[in-house]
Design a protein around this motif. Structure first.
Motif, short mmCIF file in Angstrom:
data_model
loop_
_atom_site.label_atom_id
_atom_site.label_comp_id
_atom_site.label_asym_id
_atom_site.label_seq_id
_atom_site.Cartn_x
_atom_site.Cartn_y
_atom_site.Cartn_z
N MET A 18 0.85 -1.19 0.00
CA MET A 18 0.00 0.00 0.00
C MET A 18 0.89 1.25 0.00
N LYS A 22 0.94 2.48 -6.95
CA LYS A 22 0.51 1.60 -8.06
C LYS A 22 -0.57 2.24 -8.93
N ASP A 41 -8.80 -3.40 -6.71
CA ASP A 41 -9.67 -3.01 -5.59
C ASP A 41 -10.96 -2.38 -6.12
N PHE A 64 -12.69 -11.16 1.01
CA PHE A 64 -12.05 -10.23 0.07
C PHE A 64 -10.95 -10.94 -0.71
N ARG A 65 -10.16 -11.77 -0.03
CA ARG A 65 -9.06 -12.48 -0.71
C ARG A 65 -9.61 -13.44 -1.75
N GLY A 86 -4.24 -4.67 -5.49
CA GLY A 86 -4.23 -4.44 -4.05
C GLY A 86 -2.92 -4.99 -3.46
N GLY A 87 -2.46 -4.33 -2.39
CA GLY A 87 -1.14 -4.66 -1.84
C GLY A 87 -0.96 -6.09 -1.36
N GLY A 88 -2.09 -6.79 -1.08
CA GLY A 88 -1.95 -8.15 -0.55
C GLY A 88 -2.14 -9.23 -1.60
N ARG A 126 -7.89 2.13 5.05
CA ARG A 126 -7.08 0.92 4.89
C ARG A 126 -7.33 -0.01 6.06
N PRO A 127 -8.18 -1.02 5.83
CA PRO A 127 -8.61 -1.87 6.94
C PRO A 127 -7.47 -2.55 7.70
N LEU A 128 -6.36 -2.82 7.02
CA LEU A 128 -5.26 -3.51 7.72
C LEU A 128 -4.44 -2.57 8.60
N ARG A 146 5.69 -9.73 4.50
CA ARG A 146 5.41 -9.88 3.07
C ARG A 146 6.65 -9.85 2.18
C1 S3P Z 1 -4.41 -4.41 1.03
C2 S3P Z 1 -4.18 -3.34 0.20
C3 S3P Z 1 -5.26 -2.51 -0.32
C4 S3P Z 1 -6.58 -3.29 -0.36
C5 S3P Z 1 -6.87 -3.90 0.96
C6 S3P Z 1 -5.78 -4.85 1.42
C7 S3P Z 1 -3.26 -5.21 1.52
O1 S3P Z 1 -4.95 -2.03 -1.62
O2 S3P Z 1 -6.51 -4.29 -1.35
O3 S3P Z 1 -7.05 -2.86 1.89
O4 S3P Z 1 -3.45 -6.32 2.00
O5 S3P Z 1 -2.11 -4.71 1.41
P1 S3P Z 1 -3.87 -0.89 -1.93
O6 S3P Z 1 -2.52 -1.53 -1.95
O7 S3P Z 1 -4.27 -0.39 -3.28
O8 S3P Z 1 -3.99 0.15 -0.87
#
Ligand code: S3P
Length: 182
Positions: A18, A22, A41, A64-65, A86-88, A126-128, A146
């Motif tokens: 995040m 990107k 996302d 979500f995953r 998304g970052g994950g 950003r929920p995480l 990660r």
């Molecule tokens: C996440 C990154 C977010 C989004 C979600 C989870 C992650 O996207 O998919 O909050 O796990 O790193 P961005 O990287 O676009 O912020």
């Protein structure tokens, strides 16, 4: 910047933590190439009719995953699209494999202290990170957890101190260089 193996040239896919830029960089590359732009996302939000924050709160992260994994498989049918992810998304080896089948996958990287600054303005979305007592510490922990997944992405660009435009230039240079060898 590194060069690696052959890859499909249908799409360009940007991965990374995040705050690595990107979405902004993918939009710039898409404009320069005259390609479409997409953000995983945003695609999931449109299909679900709610924000990523709401999806995490109402359905949990695992749900979500699953949406992300389904979308990764679909990306193989897309063409001439620059895709911000998304970052994950790259935490799953299956997702990484699907992304590599869909295009040139580039990981954007930035030093933790720069990410902490860039992310400080958007923490509630950003929920995480939103609930963290010490968001800077949480960012460092997530980056460490990660590191191996990001390292497994074929191409890398260090964005430290770079403007989005400079990162887009670097990505396009990489794209042109690697295409010449295919
Ligand atoms: C996440 C990154 C977010 C989004 C979600 C989870 C992650 O996207 O998919 O909050 O796990 O790193 P961005 O990287 O676009 O912020």
């Amino acid at each position: 910047m590194t060069t690696a193996n052959k890859h499909p040239t249908y799409n360009i896919i940007l991965c990374g933590f995040m705050g690595t830029g990107k979405t902004t960089v993918a939009q710039l590359i898409a404009t320069r190439l005259g390609w479409r732009f997409a953000d995983t996302d945003h695609v999931i939000e449109l299909r679900q009719g709610r924000s990523v924050r709401e999806i995490f709160a109402e359905e949990g992260e695992a749900f979500f995953r699953r949406q992300e994994s389904a979308l990764c498989l679909e990306l193989g049918t897309w063409r001439r699209t620059v895709i911000a992810t998304g970052g994950g998304i790259v935490l799953s080896p299956d997702n990484r494999a699907a992304l590599e089948r869909a295009g040139m996958v580039i990981c954007l990287e930035a030093p933790p202290e720069e990410l902490v600054l860039r992310l400080s303005r958007t923490l509630p979305d950003r929920p995480l990170l939103a609930g963290a007592v010490d968001p800077a510490q949480r960012i460092r922990e997530l980056l460490a957890e990660r590191a191996a997944a990001y390292a497994a992405v074929p191409y890398h660009i260090d964005t430290a101190g770079c403007t989005p435009r400079a990162v887009a230039d670097a990505a396009l240079e990489l794209w042109n260089q690697t295409r010449q060898h295919q």
